[in-house]
Scaffold this motif. Structure first.
Motif, mmCIF file in Angstrom:
data_model
loop_
_atom_site.group_PDB
_atom_site.id
_atom_site.type_symbol
_atom_site.label_atom_id
_atom_site.label_comp_id
_atom_site.label_asym_id
_atom_site.label_seq_id
_atom_site.Cartn_x
_atom_site.Cartn_y
_atom_site.Cartn_z
ATOM 1 N N THR A 25 -8.774 7.747 -14.445
ATOM 2 C CA THR A 25 -8.656 7.384 -13.029
ATOM 3 C C THR A 25 -9.451 6.117 -12.743
ATOM 4 N N TYR A 26 -10.654 6.043 -13.281
ATOM 5 C CA TYR A 26 -11.504 4.858 -13.112
ATOM 6 C C TYR A 26 -10.814 3.628 -13.703
ATOM 7 N N ALA A 27 -10.240 3.784 -14.887
ATOM 8 C CA ALA A 27 -9.572 2.659 -15.549
ATOM 9 C C ALA A 27 -8.359 2.177 -14.754
ATOM 10 N N VAL A 28 -7.581 3.119 -14.231
ATOM 11 C CA VAL A 28 -6.411 2.732 -13.431
ATOM 12 C C VAL A 28 -6.857 2.031 -12.147
ATOM 13 N N ALA A 29 -7.837 2.611 -11.457
ATOM 14 C CA ALA A 29 -8.323 1.988 -10.219
ATOM 15 C C ALA A 29 -8.957 0.623 -10.499
ATOM 16 N N GLY A 30 -9.706 0.525 -11.573
ATOM 17 C CA GLY A 30 -10.321 -0.764 -11.924
ATOM 18 C C GLY A 30 -9.288 -1.817 -12.273
ATOM 19 N N THR A 31 -8.253 -1.416 -12.975
ATOM 20 C CA THR A 31 -7.170 -2.339 -13.321
ATOM 21 C C THR A 31 -6.435 -2.804 -12.066
ATOM 22 N N MET A 32 -6.126 -1.863 -11.191
ATOM 23 C CA MET A 32 -5.456 -2.217 -9.930
ATOM 24 C C MET A 32 -6.339 -3.141 -9.086
ATOM 25 N N ALA A 98 -23.327 14.406 -21.051
ATOM 26 C CA ALA A 98 -24.092 13.155 -21.147
ATOM 27 C C ALA A 98 -23.187 12.011 -21.603
ATOM 28 N N ALA A 99 -22.322 12.274 -22.571
ATOM 29 C CA ALA A 99 -21.412 11.226 -23.058
ATOM 30 C C ALA A 99 -20.449 10.795 -21.961
ATOM 31 N N VAL A 100 -19.926 11.759 -21.203
ATOM 32 C CA VAL A 100 -19.000 11.436 -20.112
ATOM 33 C C VAL A 100 -19.713 10.622 -19.033
ATOM 34 N N LEU A 101 -20.896 11.066 -18.641
ATOM 35 C CA LEU A 101 -21.649 10.338 -17.611
ATOM 36 C C LEU A 101 -21.983 8.923 -18.080
ATOM 37 N N TRP A 102 -22.316 8.777 -19.343
ATOM 38 C CA TRP A 102 -22.617 7.453 -19.900
ATOM 39 C C TRP A 102 -21.384 6.546 -19.829
ATOM 40 N N LEU A 103 -20.228 7.076 -20.203
ATOM 41 C CA LEU A 103 -18.991 6.277 -20.147
ATOM 42 C C LEU A 103 -18.671 5.839 -18.724
ATOM 43 N N VAL A 104 -18.766 6.758 -17.774
ATOM 44 C CA VAL A 104 -18.485 6.409 -16.375
ATOM 45 C C VAL A 104 -19.536 5.424 -15.874
ATOM 46 N N GLY A 105 -20.771 5.614 -16.266
ATOM 47 C CA GLY A 105 -21.835 4.683 -15.877
ATOM 48 C C GLY A 105 -21.611 3.282 -16.417
ATOM 49 N N LEU A 106 -21.064 3.182 -17.612
ATOM 50 C CA LEU A 106 -20.778 1.867 -18.195
ATOM 51 C C LEU A 106 -19.576 1.182 -17.537
ATOM 52 N N GLY A 107 -18.847 1.929 -16.725
ATOM 53 C CA GLY A 107 -17.682 1.357 -16.051
ATOM 54 C C GLY A 107 -18.034 0.162 -15.182
ATOM 55 N N ALA A 108 -19.119 0.241 -14.425
ATOM 56 C CA ALA A 108 -19.462 -0.840 -13.489
ATOM 57 C C ALA A 108 -19.773 -2.164 -14.193
ATOM 58 N N PRO A 109 -20.712 -2.180 -15.144
ATOM 59 C CA PRO A 109 -20.987 -3.473 -15.766
ATOM 60 C C PRO A 109 -19.807 -4.027 -16.565
ATOM 61 N N SER A 110 -19.062 -3.138 -17.202
ATOM 62 C CA SER A 110 -17.920 -3.628 -17.973
ATOM 63 C C SER A 110 -16.805 -4.109 -17.041
ATOM 64 N N HIS A 111 -16.605 -3.426 -15.923
ATOM 65 C CA HIS A 111 -15.601 -3.862 -14.941
ATOM 66 C C HIS A 111 -15.988 -5.220 -14.375
ATOM 67 N N TYR A 141 -18.247 0.961 -8.386
ATOM 68 C CA TYR A 141 -19.650 0.745 -8.750
ATOM 69 C C TYR A 141 -20.533 1.874 -8.232
ATOM 70 N N LEU A 142 -20.198 2.427 -7.071
ATOM 71 C CA LEU A 142 -20.939 3.596 -6.568
ATOM 72 C C LEU A 142 -20.716 4.812 -7.460
ATOM 73 N N VAL A 143 -19.492 4.987 -7.922
ATOM 74 C CA VAL A 143 -19.196 6.097 -8.841
ATOM 75 C C VAL A 143 -20.003 5.930 -10.130
ATOM 76 N N SER A 144 -20.058 4.717 -10.654
ATOM 77 C CA SER A 144 -20.837 4.467 -11.867
ATOM 78 C C SER A 144 -22.325 4.712 -11.632
ATOM 79 N N THR A 145 -22.815 4.291 -10.492
ATOM 80 C CA THR A 145 -24.225 4.511 -10.159
ATOM 81 C C THR A 145 -24.527 6.003 -10.076
ATOM 82 N N ALA A 146 -23.652 6.751 -9.417
ATOM 83 C CA ALA A 146 -23.832 8.209 -9.328
ATOM 84 C C ALA A 146 -23.825 8.839 -10.719
ATOM 85 N N ALA A 147 -22.954 8.360 -11.600
ATOM 86 C CA ALA A 147 -22.904 8.897 -12.965
ATOM 87 C C ALA A 147 -24.210 8.615 -13.705
ATOM 88 N N LEU A 148 -24.751 7.418 -13.551
ATOM 89 C CA LEU A 148 -26.010 7.089 -14.222
ATOM 90 C C LEU A 148 -27.173 7.895 -13.652
#
Length: 175
Positions: A25-32, A98-111, A141-148
């Protein structure tokens, strides 16, 4: 006494599956956000075709291949986490979480890194700021922050539980 292995395996699988859906979902929203919503918000009244033509005439682009690769890498990594959860039943659910939260957290800087080129092309092609015009990057970015923050809380509670168990002379149980 710890959680039975079959129950832990189910928990890990469910967490991994939720992680895969979340990252997808994050990837689709980020791409859009990068390829559709932000360009349309940055150049009101222009169609995506108009924007692509203009950027092409100035030697720029929204960087579709890079954006799609970014999205695919995130989804593949989340798929790997799910596969590990299913293949390694002894893996504690907290490790999968932890792995899932890390991946979602990395979404913001990579996006942000992937969106930079598209913003620069819009700025060069239209003489505008390369900033984000559509609000959805902020939501991501808020979602990524919450994940971190969740990851930090998970690590802190896991360490506290381990220290408490050690102090009480027991072996810590993984959940």
């Amino acid at each position: 006494m710890g959680i039975p292995e079959a129950h832990r395996s189910r928990q890990s699988t469910v967490i991994g599956l939720i992680g895969l859906v979340t990252v997808t979902t994050y990837a689709v929203a980020g791409t859009m956000q990068i390829l559709v919503w932000n360009p349309l918000a940055a150049v009101p009244g222009a169609s995506l075709d108009d924007i692509h033509r203009r950027l092409g005439s100035t030697g720029g682009s929204l960087g579709q291949p890079v954006v799609l690769a970014w999205a695919a890498i995130g989804v593949v990594l989340a798929g790997i986490v799910l596969a590990l959860a299913r293949r390694l039943p002894a893996t504690p659910p907290t490790a999968i979480l932890a792995a899932v939260l890390w991946l979602v957290g990395l979404g913001a800087p990579s996006h942000w890194a992937v969106a930079f080129g598209a913003g620069l092309s819009l700025a060069d092609g239209y003489g505008i700021s390369g900033a984000t015009y559509a609000p959805w990057a902020g939501v991501l970015y808020l979602v990524s922050t919450a994940a971190l923050v969740g990851l930090i809380a998970l690590i802190a509670t896991t360490l506290c539980a381990a220290l408490t168990a050690r102090r009480n002379g027991r072996r810590p149980t993984s959940t």
